[in-house]
Design an enzyme around this catalytic site. Structure first.
Site, short mmCIF file in Angstrom:
data_model
loop_
_atom_site.label_atom_id
_atom_site.label_comp_id
_atom_site.label_asym_id
_atom_site.label_seq_id
_atom_site.Cartn_x
_atom_site.Cartn_y
_atom_site.Cartn_z
N ASP A 290 -2.69 -10.24 -2.58
CA ASP A 290 -2.54 -11.58 -2.00
C ASP A 290 -1.95 -12.57 -2.99
OD1 ASP A 290 -3.83 -10.61 0.32
OD2 ASP A 290 -5.77 -10.98 -0.61
N LYS B 285 3.51 -12.07 -3.03
CA LYS B 285 4.68 -11.21 -3.27
C LYS B 285 5.74 -11.40 -2.20
CE LYS B 285 1.84 -7.67 -3.27
NZ LYS B 285 0.53 -8.33 -3.41
N GLY C 16 -0.61 -7.63 3.74
CA GLY C 16 -0.25 -8.76 4.61
C GLY C 16 0.64 -9.67 3.80
N HIS C 17 1.95 -9.50 3.94
CA HIS C 17 2.88 -10.31 3.16
C HIS C 17 3.40 -11.46 4.03
CE1 HIS C 17 3.77 -6.71 0.29
NE2 HIS C 17 2.52 -7.13 0.27
N GLN D 199 -0.59 -4.78 -2.27
CA GLN D 199 -1.86 -4.95 -2.99
C GLN D 199 -1.55 -5.36 -4.43
OE1 GLN D 199 -1.68 -1.66 -1.05
NE2 GLN D 199 -2.12 -3.11 0.53
N THR E 204 -7.95 0.19 -3.70
CA THR E 204 -7.30 0.81 -2.55
C THR E 204 -6.98 2.25 -2.95
OG1 THR E 204 -5.63 0.53 -0.83
CG2 THR E 204 -4.94 0.02 -3.10
N THR F 82 -4.36 -10.12 6.85
CA THR F 82 -4.56 -8.93 7.68
C THR F 82 -5.88 -8.98 8.43
OG1 THR F 82 -3.21 -7.66 6.16
CG2 THR F 82 -4.69 -6.40 7.55
N ARG G 191 -10.50 -12.49 6.72
CA ARG G 191 -11.72 -12.68 5.93
C ARG G 191 -11.52 -13.79 4.89
NH1 ARG G 191 -12.94 -6.80 3.54
NH2 ARG G 191 -10.67 -6.77 3.41
N PRO G 192 -12.56 -14.61 4.64
CA PRO G 192 -12.43 -15.59 3.55
C PRO G 192 -12.30 -14.85 2.22
CG PRO G 192 -14.61 -15.72 4.58
CD PRO G 192 -13.87 -14.66 5.31
N ASP H 239 0.48 -25.53 -6.94
CA ASP H 239 0.16 -26.83 -6.33
C ASP H 239 -1.33 -26.94 -5.97
OD1 ASP H 239 1.15 -24.72 -4.54
OD2 ASP H 239 0.46 -26.06 -2.95
N VAL I 53 5.31 -23.84 -5.86
CA VAL I 53 4.48 -25.03 -5.64
C VAL I 53 4.29 -25.33 -4.15
CG1 VAL I 53 4.88 -26.14 -7.87
CG2 VAL I 53 6.55 -26.47 -6.03
N GLY I 54 4.44 -24.32 -3.33
CA GLY I 54 4.24 -24.47 -1.88
C GLY I 54 4.75 -23.23 -1.19
P1 IMP Z 1 -8.19 -0.55 1.86
O1 IMP Z 1 -6.88 -0.62 1.15
O2 IMP Z 1 -8.14 -1.07 3.26
O3 IMP Z 1 -8.80 0.81 1.76
O4 IMP Z 1 -9.22 -1.54 1.08
C1 IMP Z 1 -9.67 -1.27 -0.24
C2 IMP Z 1 -9.81 -2.58 -1.02
O5 IMP Z 1 -8.53 -3.15 -1.23
C3 IMP Z 1 -10.63 -3.66 -0.30
O6 IMP Z 1 -11.30 -4.42 -1.28
C4 IMP Z 1 -9.57 -4.53 0.36
O7 IMP Z 1 -10.02 -5.83 0.59
C5 IMP Z 1 -8.48 -4.47 -0.69
N1 IMP Z 1 -7.15 -4.67 -0.14
C6 IMP Z 1 -6.38 -3.79 0.53
N2 IMP Z 1 -5.20 -4.31 0.85
C7 IMP Z 1 -5.20 -5.57 0.36
C8 IMP Z 1 -4.23 -6.61 0.35
O8 IMP Z 1 -3.11 -6.48 0.83
N3 IMP Z 1 -4.61 -7.76 -0.26
C9 IMP Z 1 -5.83 -7.91 -0.85
N4 IMP Z 1 -6.76 -6.96 -0.87
C10 IMP Z 1 -6.44 -5.79 -0.27
#
Ligand code: IMP
Length: 438
Positions: free
Chosen positions: A13, A16, A40-41, A224, A239, A300, A303-304, A333, A414-415
């Site tokens: 996150d 990228k 989730g890009h 990731q 992951t 994706t 979640r907070p 920012d 910065v945004g």
């Molecule tokens: P998985 O990749 O779904 O198996 O999750 C394994 C760990 O990687 C968990 O802590 C997820 O929250 C984290 N994770 C997987 N993909 C992302 C991502 O794109 N951004 C941030 N955390 C991720």
């Protein structure tokens, strides 16, 4: 012609998507080498936010081929929804996207296993995205995984399905309250998927080799972040793929020397989703403020995100692991308005100072952070386009990040919009035709 990797230097996150989107027009190919729909890009332009999960962030640029490589996972249903969403906006996905015949497919039972394992693990759960990532990569390693090419070959698909059954997959699913679909049902689903995805699938390894031969530039897009790497991250809270630059040759079938330059993307602070150690996490008002101002909710899963301070120990580790040549620092920012900003400069574990990431997650969990506290700044930064226009305290913060991470900054964001970007003079990105924002 130089090929460039853009990878995450933290726990994912990092932003990228924005960096890859900015650079993409300078490249002929943008290729994803690992991960799947857990990513989730986000790319923001023209006042609209576009979220991508499988598809490389180069997709918005005509003339750029976007490749989903052999080391990735695809969930056909989600990928098709993503393709349709982009096509509805007039993006010529059919011309721009190519999927490797060697990529592995997340089958319906992988989703059941991921959710089932997480529920069983209770307080030991990893906090996965429940997209079937771990089970699909496990099946690949256990050699009964289904590959994209198998969707068009009923006999191959049948062989994988039967192997999975003989190795006890149906029983495993049953124990988790899930059922394994029949072979007939899977064959029918595979035919439908292939009908729609088949025209986009090819030998992407060959496609990349042709680009290398012809001297066309490739951008390697990581998903990731380094600290979630299966070998080098905070195992088991990781992951299931190689997120660092080391994953590129393995995941795409290109020689290691093809990865000529590496940009690591890092937030100006730090976030993490899911369980696992996070030494510089701030549970107090500063962390809450970072979450609200930085809109730190998962792209994706919604979640907070857990929020905290920039961890220079972790950043240095990422720089060394992937040979990061320069950092792109995002969300700068968001720090405006904090009376004080902190940087984690070392850990203390059982009374001993530690300046690198320990091998065992529970050691990192126990780590006390040694912070360096710097003066904050109140001025908003969204409209700043050059370093000289930043408040003095903000400049001091950036200088410390460069020194402590042992890596120069190539970009400061910065945004969320493409235009809200500072590219300092002398930045590595100038070599790629990105003009400095003096
Ligand atoms: P998985 O990749 O779904 O198996 O999750 C394994 C760990 O990687 C968990 O802590 C997820 O929250 C984290 N994770 C997987 N993909 C992302 C991502 O794109 N951004 C941030 N955390 C991720």
């Amino acid at each position: 012609m130089t090929h460039l990797a853009v990878i995450g230097a933290q726990w994912g996150d990092e932003g990228k998507g924005k960096v890859v989107d900015l650079l993409s027009p300078r490249f002929s190919v943008v290729a994803r080498y690992q991960g799947g729909p857990n990513a989730g890009h986000t790319v923001v332009f023209g006042g609209k936010t576009h979220a991508l999960h499988h598809i490389p962030s180069g997709i918005f640029h005509p003339g750029v081929t976007s490749v989903i490589g052999p080391g990735t996972l695809i969930d056909p249903e989600r990928l098709l929804a993503e393709i349709e969403g982009l096509a509805a906006q007039g993006i010529e996905v059919d011309q721009r996207l190519r999927i490797s015949l060697r990529s592995h497919v997340i089958m319906p039972w992988h989703l059941g296993l991921d959710g089932g394992y997480e529920a069983r693990l209770e307080e030991q759960a990893i906090g996965t995205t429940r997209r079937g990532i771990g089970p699909a990569y496990s099946a690949k390693m256990e050699r009964f995984g289904v590959r994209v090419a198998d969707l068009a070959r009923p006999e191959e698909l049948a062989a994988r399905y039967r192997a999975a059954r003989s190795m006890g997959l149906a029983e495993r699913l049953e124990a988790l309250g899930e059922t394994m679909p029949t072979e007939q049902a899977i064959q029918a689903t595979a035919r439908q998927w292939w009908q729609r995805l088949g025209p986009l699938c090819c030998d992407t390894t060959d496609l990349l080799h042709a680009a290398l031969r012809d001297g066309r530039a490739i951008l390697f897009e990581g998903a990731q972040g380094t600290l979630l790497d299966v070998d080098h991250g905070s195992y088991p809270f990781v992951t299931s793929s190689s997120t660092g630059a080391g994953g590129i040759p393995a995941g795409l079938g290109v020689p290691p020397r093809a990865v000529e330059q590496v940009v690591g993307v890092a937030k100006a602070y730090l976030t993490r989703v899911g369980a696992g150690p996070f030494p510089s996490e701030d549970d107090g008002s500063a962390g809450q403020r970072l979450r609200q101002v930085g809109k730190e909710f998962g792209t994706t899963t919604g979640r907070p995100r857990r929020c905290g301070w920039f961890d220079a120990v972790a950043a240095r580790y990422a720089v060394r692991l992937s040979g990061i040549d320069a950092l792109a620092l995002t969300k700068f920012d968001v720090l405006s308005g904090l009376p004080e900003v902190r940087i984690a400069v070392a850990y203390e574990i059982d009374g001993e100072r530690c300046e690198t990431l320990p091998a065992v997650a529970s050691d990192l969990e126990r780590a006390e952070v040694v912070y360096e506290d710097l003066e904050g700044w109140s001025e908003p930064l969204e409209h700043v386009r050059c370093l000289a226009d930043l408040p003095r305290a903000a400049r001091v913060y950036l200088d410390r990040i460069e020194e402590l991470a042992e890596c120069p900054l190539a970009l400061v964001s910065v945004g969320p919009d493409r235009t809200q970007t500072i590219v300092p003079g002398g930045s590595l990105l100038e070599d790629f035709g990105v003009e400095a924002t003096r």
